[in-house]
Motif scaffolding. Structure first.
Motif, PDB file in Angstrom:
ATOM      1  N   ARG A  99      44.880  37.240  43.447  1.00 54.87           N
ATOM      2  CA  ARG A  99      45.460  36.091  44.156  1.00 54.87           C
ATOM      3  C   ARG A  99      46.367  36.532  45.297  1.00 54.87           C
ATOM      4  NH1 ARG A  99      44.447  31.268  44.414  1.00 54.87           N
ATOM      5  NH2 ARG A  99      43.424  30.309  42.687  1.00 54.87           N
ATOM      6  N   THR A 100      46.995  37.716  45.154  1.00 57.11           N
ATOM      7  CA  THR A 100      47.896  38.189  46.203  1.00 57.11           C
ATOM      8  C   THR A 100      47.178  39.026  47.251  1.00 57.11           C
ATOM      9  OG1 THR A 100      48.523  40.179  44.979  1.00 57.11           O
ATOM     10  CG2 THR A 100      49.871  38.205  44.624  1.00 57.11           C
ATOM     11  N   GLY A 101      45.886  39.280  47.055  1.00 56.89           N
ATOM     12  CA  GLY A 101      45.121  40.055  48.024  1.00 56.89           C
ATOM     13  C   GLY A 101      45.018  41.535  47.719  1.00 56.89           C
ATOM     14  N   ALA A 102      45.560  41.969  46.599  1.00 55.80           N
ATOM     15  CA  ALA A 102      45.499  43.386  46.209  1.00 55.80           C
ATOM     16  C   ALA A 102      44.217  43.620  45.415  1.00 55.80           C
ATOM     17  CB  ALA A 102      46.729  43.760  45.393  1.00 55.80           C
ATOM     18  N   HIS A 103      43.094  43.561  46.114  1.00 58.54           N
ATOM     19  CA  HIS A 103      41.782  43.587  45.462  1.00 58.54           C
ATOM     20  C   HIS A 103      41.476  44.909  44.761  1.00 58.54           C
ATOM     21  CE1 HIS A 103      40.358  40.111  48.252  1.00 58.54           C
ATOM     22  NE2 HIS A 103      41.281  39.743  47.385  1.00 58.54           N
ATOM     23  N   ARG A 104      41.826  46.001  45.365  1.00 55.61           N
ATOM     24  CA  ARG A 104      41.538  47.304  44.753  1.00 55.61           C
ATOM     25  C   ARG A 104      42.295  47.462  43.432  1.00 55.61           C
ATOM     26  NH1 ARG A 104      41.815  51.462  48.994  1.00 55.61           N
ATOM     27  NH2 ARG A 104      39.804  50.587  49.451  1.00 55.61           N
ATOM     28  N   GLU A 105      43.575  47.066  43.438  1.00 62.28           N
ATOM     29  CA  GLU A 105      44.380  47.141  42.216  1.00 62.28           C
ATOM     30  C   GLU A 105      43.878  46.156  41.167  1.00 62.28           C
ATOM     31  OE1 GLU A 105      45.598  46.748  45.262  1.00 62.28           O
ATOM     32  OE2 GLU A 105      46.897  48.454  45.662  1.00 62.28           O
ATOM     33  N   ALA A 106      43.433  44.984  41.617  1.00 59.13           N
ATOM     34  CA  ALA A 106      42.891  43.981  40.693  1.00 59.13           C
ATOM     35  C   ALA A 106      41.643  44.521  40.003  1.00 59.13           C
ATOM     36  CB  ALA A 106      42.569  42.688  41.436  1.00 59.13           C
ATOM     37  N   ALA A 107      40.740  45.109  40.777  1.00 53.11           N
ATOM     38  CA  ALA A 107      39.511  45.665  40.200  1.00 53.11           C
ATOM     39  C   ALA A 107      39.834  46.775  39.208  1.00 53.11           C
ATOM     40  CB  ALA A 107      38.599  46.183  41.311  1.00 53.11           C
ATOM     41  N   ALA A 108      40.844  47.573  39.512  1.00 55.02           N
ATOM     42  CA  ALA A 108      41.241  48.647  38.586  1.00 55.02           C
ATOM     43  C   ALA A 108      41.775  48.059  37.280  1.00 55.02           C
ATOM     44  CB  ALA A 108      42.291  49.536  39.241  1.00 55.02           C
ATOM     45  N   ALA A 109      42.560  46.988  37.372  1.00 56.08           N
ATOM     46  CA  ALA A 109      43.106  46.351  36.165  1.00 56.08           C
ATOM     47  C   ALA A 109      41.986  45.759  35.317  1.00 56.08           C
ATOM     48  CB  ALA A 109      44.114  45.271  36.545  1.00 56.08           C
ATOM     49  N   TRP A 110      41.009  45.101  35.952  1.00 54.58           N
ATOM     50  CA  TRP A 110      39.881  44.531  35.193  1.00 54.58           C
ATOM     51  C   TRP A 110      39.041  45.620  34.554  1.00 54.58           C
ATOM     52  CZ3 TRP A 110      38.920  41.403  40.134  1.00 54.58           C
ATOM     53  CH2 TRP A 110      39.732  40.265  40.149  1.00 54.58           C
ATOM     54  N   THR A 111      38.877  46.736  35.249  1.00 57.05           N
ATOM     55  CA  THR A 111      38.105  47.852  34.707  1.00 57.05           C
ATOM     56  C   THR A 111      38.779  48.418  33.464  1.00 57.05           C
ATOM     57  OG1 THR A 111      37.283  48.386  36.918  1.00 57.05           O
ATOM     58  CG2 THR A 111      37.122  50.106  35.260  1.00 57.05           C
ATOM     59  N   VAL A 112      40.094  48.572  33.519  1.00 58.01           N
ATOM     60  CA  VAL A 112      40.837  49.064  32.360  1.00 58.01           C
ATOM     61  C   VAL A 112      40.747  48.055  31.217  1.00 58.01           C
ATOM     62  CG1 VAL A 112      43.154  49.596  31.503  1.00 58.01           C
ATOM     63  CG2 VAL A 112      42.395  50.524  33.697  1.00 58.01           C
ATOM     64  N   ALA A 113      40.894  46.760  31.538  1.00 62.97           N
ATOM     65  CA  ALA A 113      40.841  45.727  30.507  1.00 62.97           C
ATOM     66  C   ALA A 113      39.474  45.655  29.841  1.00 62.97           C
ATOM     67  CB  ALA A 113      41.199  44.371  31.099  1.00 62.97           C
ATOM     68  N   ALA A 114      38.427  45.969  30.596  1.00 65.17           N
ATOM     69  CA  ALA A 114      37.064  45.953  30.050  1.00 65.17           C
ATOM     70  C   ALA A 114      36.714  47.266  29.359  1.00 65.17           C
ATOM     71  CB  ALA A 114      36.058  45.657  31.161  1.00 65.17           C
ATOM     72  N   ARG A 115      37.662  48.206  29.372  1.00 71.63           N
ATOM     73  CA  ARG A 115      37.493  49.526  28.754  1.00 71.63           C
ATOM     74  C   ARG A 115      36.312  50.292  29.348  1.00 71.63           C
ATOM     75  NH1 ARG A 115      38.560  47.747  22.526  1.00 71.63           N
ATOM     76  NH2 ARG A 115      40.774  47.417  22.768  1.00 71.63           N
ATOM     77  N   LEU A 116      36.216  50.219  30.678  1.00 68.75           N
ATOM     78  CA  LEU A 116      35.164  50.939  31.384  1.00 68.75           C
ATOM     79  C   LEU A 116      35.712  52.226  31.968  1.00 68.75           C
ATOM     80  CD1 LEU A 116      33.557  48.021  33.419  1.00 68.75           C
ATOM     81  CD2 LEU A 116      32.702  49.042  31.316  1.00 68.75           C
ATOM     82  N   GLU A 117      34.849  53.181  32.120  1.00 70.80           N
ATOM     83  CA  GLU A 117      35.222  54.414  32.800  1.00 70.80           C
ATOM     84  C   GLU A 117      35.404  54.119  34.287  1.00 70.80           C
ATOM     85  OE1 GLU A 117      35.742  57.542  31.605  1.00 70.80           O
ATOM     86  OE2 GLU A 117      35.559  56.680  29.607  1.00 70.80           O
ATOM     87  N   PRO A 118      36.493  54.583  34.893  1.00 69.32           N
ATOM     88  CA  PRO A 118      36.650  54.379  36.334  1.00 69.32           C
ATOM     89  C   PRO A 118      35.491  55.022  37.099  1.00 69.32           C
ATOM     90  CG  PRO A 118      38.693  55.162  35.358  1.00 69.32           C
ATOM     91  CD  PRO A 118      37.633  55.264  34.301  1.00 69.32           C
ATOM     92  N   GLY A 119      34.940  54.277  38.027  1.00 76.06           N
ATOM     93  CA  GLY A 119      33.841  54.792  38.838  1.00 76.06           C
ATOM     94  C   GLY A 119      32.465  54.616  38.210  1.00 76.06           C
ATOM     95  N   SER A 120      32.365  53.994  37.055  1.00 77.44           N
ATOM     96  CA  SER A 120      31.082  53.776  36.390  1.00 77.44           C
ATOM     97  C   SER A 120      30.361  52.596  37.042  1.00 77.44           C
ATOM     98  CB  SER A 120      31.299  53.488  34.900  1.00 77.44           C
ATOM     99  OG  SER A 120      30.117  53.011  34.317  1.00 77.44           O
ATOM    100  N   ASP A 121      29.302  52.896  37.797  1.00 79.45           N
ATOM    101  CA  ASP A 121      28.549  51.841  38.474  1.00 79.45           C
ATOM    102  C   ASP A 121      27.851  50.911  37.491  1.00 79.45           C
ATOM    103  OD1 ASP A 121      29.311  52.544  41.014  1.00 79.45           O
ATOM    104  OD2 ASP A 121      27.589  53.852  41.348  1.00 79.45           O
TER     105      ASP A 121
END
Length: 168
Positions: A99-121
């Motif tokens: 919502r604040t426009g910090a898209h990269r940080e938002a995607a990182a937070a969702w990735t952690v919440a989904a328990r995904l490996e960072p960079g996993s396509d």
């Protein structure tokens, strides 16, 4: 919270029973659609039990419903700080950052919440598919705010997704 409760500030102190009662009152106000009353009740609850991650998370969610990303991010960060393993808090933090426009940080937070490996396509694609499905379900149920949240997630995670952009 301070400005919201400035006219009738609650007593300072640790009152977990009263905080729980206010937490319940805040949730009931959300169901009724009274976000201002929900926020006031949750602010009182937070004042009386400032170490409870549920209260901080609920405050973040109410502020997201009110479309206040900056304040929602403050409370979502507090919820993550109080409960570092809390996946819902990390999801809410991602939504607030989006919502604040910090898209990269938002995607990182969702990735952690989904328990995904960072960079996993493959994981990111699966997450995008899940968010699109949730968005479609909310759209069919005419829950516009929830649909917007899921389509925004999908659009940020996969900016070239026409389905996410059309849904949004």
């Amino acid at each position: 919270c301070q400005s919201l409760l400035s006219e009738n500030p609650p007593h300072q102190g640790y009152y977990p029973g009263a905080a729980l009662q206010q937490l319940r009152a805040g949730r009931a106000s959300i169901v009724r659609g009274d976000l201002k009353a929900a926020q006031a009740a949750l602010c009182r609850a937070q004042r009386w039990d400032d170490k409870n991650p549920e209260i901080a998370l609920d405050l973040a969610l109410v502020l997201l419903l009110a479309r206040d990303g900056a304040d929602a991010a403050v409370w979502a960060r507090r919820a993550v700080e109080l409960d570092p393993e809390g996946l819902k808090a990390k999801d809410a933090l991602g939504d607030a950052l989006a919502r604040t426009g910090a898209h990269r940080e938002a995607a990182a937070a969702w990735t952690v919440a989904a328990r995904l490996e960072p960079g996993s396509d493959a994981g990111r694609r699966a997450l995008v598919a899940r968010e699109l499905k949730q968005g479609d379900r909310a759209l069919r149920g005419r829950n516009w705010v929830v649909a917007e949240r899921y389509f925004r997630r999908a659009a940020i995670l996969e900016p070239r997704s026409i389905t996410a952009l059309v849904g949004l």
